[in-house]
Design an enzyme around this catalytic site. Structure first.
Site, PDB file in Angstrom:
ATOM      1  N   CYS A  23      26.659  33.707  15.628  1.00 37.66           N
ATOM      2  CA  CYS A  23      25.678  33.097  16.657  1.00 37.66           C
ATOM      3  C   CYS A  23      24.236  33.689  16.132  1.00 37.66           C
ATOM      4  O   CYS A  23      23.423  32.953  16.712  1.00 37.66           O
ATOM      5  CB  CYS A  23      26.368  33.776  17.697  1.00 37.66           C
ATOM      6  SG  CYS A  23      27.608  32.353  18.147  1.00 37.66           S
ATOM      7  N   CYS A  76      25.588  39.072  18.006  1.00 38.81           N
ATOM      8  CA  CYS A  76      26.631  37.998  17.423  1.00 38.81           C
ATOM      9  C   CYS A  76      26.238  37.991  16.149  1.00 38.81           C
ATOM     10  O   CYS A  76      24.957  37.152  15.941  1.00 38.81           O
ATOM     11  CB  CYS A  76      27.489  36.972  18.478  1.00 38.81           C
ATOM     12  SG  CYS A  76      28.283  35.658  17.049  1.00 38.81           S
ATOM     13  N   CYS A 129      31.311  32.003  19.571  1.00 38.70           N
ATOM     14  CA  CYS A 129      32.271  31.079  18.037  1.00 38.70           C
ATOM     15  C   CYS A 129      33.859  32.411  17.389  1.00 38.70           C
ATOM     16  O   CYS A 129      34.283  31.990  15.914  1.00 38.70           O
ATOM     17  CB  CYS A 129      30.896  31.508  17.220  1.00 38.70           C
ATOM     18  SG  CYS A 129      30.852  33.553  17.178  1.00 38.70           S
ATOM     19  N   LYS A 145       9.248  45.999  37.165  1.00 35.05           N
ATOM     20  CA  LYS A 145      10.139  46.981  37.450  1.00 35.05           C
ATOM     21  C   LYS A 145       9.980  48.168  38.571  1.00 35.05           C
ATOM     22  O   LYS A 145      10.567  48.606  38.874  1.00 35.05           O
ATOM     23  CB  LYS A 145      10.781  47.827  36.859  1.00 35.05           C
ATOM     24  CG  LYS A 145      11.478  47.042  35.355  1.00 35.05           C
ATOM     25  CD  LYS A 145      12.548  47.908  34.219  1.00 35.05           C
ATOM     26  CE  LYS A 145      12.443  47.506  33.158  1.00 35.05           C
ATOM     27  NZ  LYS A 145      13.394  48.796  32.132  1.00 35.05           N
ATOM     28  N   PRO A 156      18.658  48.940  36.916  1.00 32.44           N
ATOM     29  CA  PRO A 156      17.809  48.223  37.257  1.00 32.44           C
ATOM     30  C   PRO A 156      17.079  47.753  36.667  1.00 32.44           C
ATOM     31  O   PRO A 156      15.732  47.901  36.333  1.00 32.44           O
ATOM     32  CB  PRO A 156      17.272  48.669  38.599  1.00 32.44           C
ATOM     33  CG  PRO A 156      17.565  50.517  39.011  1.00 32.44           C
ATOM     34  CD  PRO A 156      18.065  50.239  37.177  1.00 32.44           C
ATOM     35  N   GLU A 157      17.354  46.252  36.767  1.00 32.07           N
ATOM     36  CA  GLU A 157      15.824  45.541  36.050  1.00 32.07           C
ATOM     37  C   GLU A 157      15.022  44.091  36.320  1.00 32.07           C
ATOM     38  O   GLU A 157      15.193  44.536  38.194  1.00 32.07           O
ATOM     39  CB  GLU A 157      16.634  44.386  34.197  1.00 32.07           C
ATOM     40  CG  GLU A 157      17.293  45.021  34.502  1.00 32.07           C
ATOM     41  CD  GLU A 157      17.973  44.365  32.695  1.00 32.07           C
ATOM     42  OE1 GLU A 157      17.322  43.569  32.296  1.00 32.07           O
ATOM     43  OE2 GLU A 157      18.697  44.899  31.563  1.00 32.07           O
ATOM     44  N   CYS A 187      33.097  36.962  20.222  1.00 30.09           N
ATOM     45  CA  CYS A 187      31.982  36.157  21.000  1.00 30.09           C
ATOM     46  C   CYS A 187      32.548  34.761  21.411  1.00 30.09           C
ATOM     47  O   CYS A 187      33.636  34.192  21.474  1.00 30.09           O
ATOM     48  CB  CYS A 187      31.280  35.778  19.456  1.00 30.09           C
ATOM     49  SG  CYS A 187      29.633  34.636  20.845  1.00 30.09           S
TER      50      CYS A 187
END
Ligand SMILES: [Zn+2]
Length: 273
Positions: A271, A268, A249, A70, A17-18, A246
């Protein structure tokens, strides 16, 4: 997340959980409890057997339910606050009375019943009843950075906290430190760095204030939209996509543990070069 038989998900995909999930839970719990008569409170775990919460909370109603980062707070009449933090595995459930719970009752740490609902905290390792005064001055809570989901997010305070931190730390690691920014976890951290094209391994001293703010400004509307949906990140660019291509890309997404807690960072390499 429920797994179907025969399927297994990598550990890193467990739904930790965030802040968005906690703020969403605070809404659901608040809708079920605020202004309703509480019929019963149970603390089924033996750890809380001596705490006498049912007696201490008897006859009090819930004034408000709110979240910070949180952390979730149930504010009872008469100056008592229940503080909960779910860590990695906990959750809040709100069920119409008589409906089957989605987790086993053995995992319930707190059950609050009204005439209409069961409100249940499952697997929550942090659950404490404190006076409002202590809740205000508690060191861990006072040390929290600005809440990424706050209406009035304090950007300068966020930058100040970030610059007081160890500047050799990678931004991906620093974003998880709740003293810098409250509410961001591993999934949103990886997504925020991707969406701003920032390499999560870049050290804070190599990151401008504008770049650090760009990550937060990218995340805030996404996380706020997630609260409206009920919490949860949905389709991701990089989080949980190690070795997949990705979406932008075609390069293979990389994943590696980062920071003292070795939380997996996804990025990535093209990127976010
Ligand atoms: Zn890419």
């Amino acid at each position: 997340m429920r797994l179907r038989p025969g399927r297994s998900a990598p550990r890193s995909l467990a739904p930790v959980p965030e802040g968005d999930a906690i703020h969403s839970a605070a809404r659901r719990v608040g809708d079920a409890l605020v202004g309703r008569a509480i019929v019963e409170i149970e603390t089924p775990q033996t750890r809380h057997a001596m705490d006498r919460w049912p007696e201490r909370l008897e006859g009090r109603s819930v004034r408000a339910v709110d979240a910070r980062g949180k952390h979730l707070f149930l504010r009872f009449e008469g100056g008592l606050t229940l503080h909960s933090h779910l860590r990695m595995r906990g959750s809040w459930g709100v069920y119409p009375r008589g409906q089957r719970w989605r987790r086993s009752p053995h995992r319930a740490w707190l059950v609050i019943r009204t005439a209409d609902h069961d409100v249940v905290q499952f697997d929550g390792p942090v659950l404490e009843l404190m006076s409002d005064g202590r809740a205000r001055f508690d060191q861990r809570l006072a040390g929290l950075g600005p809440d990424v989901l706050a209406d009035d997010f304090d950007e300068s305070r966020f930058l100040r906290r970030l610059r007081e931190d160890d500047q050799t730390r990678g931004i991906g690691d620093a974003l998880l430190d709740q003293r810098n920014l409250a509410g961001v976890g591993n999934a949103w951290k990886s997504e925020g760095c991707f969406l701003t094209g920032i390499d999560p391994w870049r050290r804070l001293r190599e990151l401008s204030d504008a770049e650090a703010l760009a990550i937060v400004r990218e995340l805030r509307p996404l996380m706020r939209a997630s609260v409206e949906r009920g919490g949860g990140i949905g389709r991701t660019w990089v989080f949980g996509r190690a070795r997949l291509r990705c979406r932008r890309c075609g390069t293979r997404i990389r994943a590696r543990g980062q920071g003292d807690d070795n939380r997996t960072t996804y990025w990535c390499p093209r990127c976010q070069a």
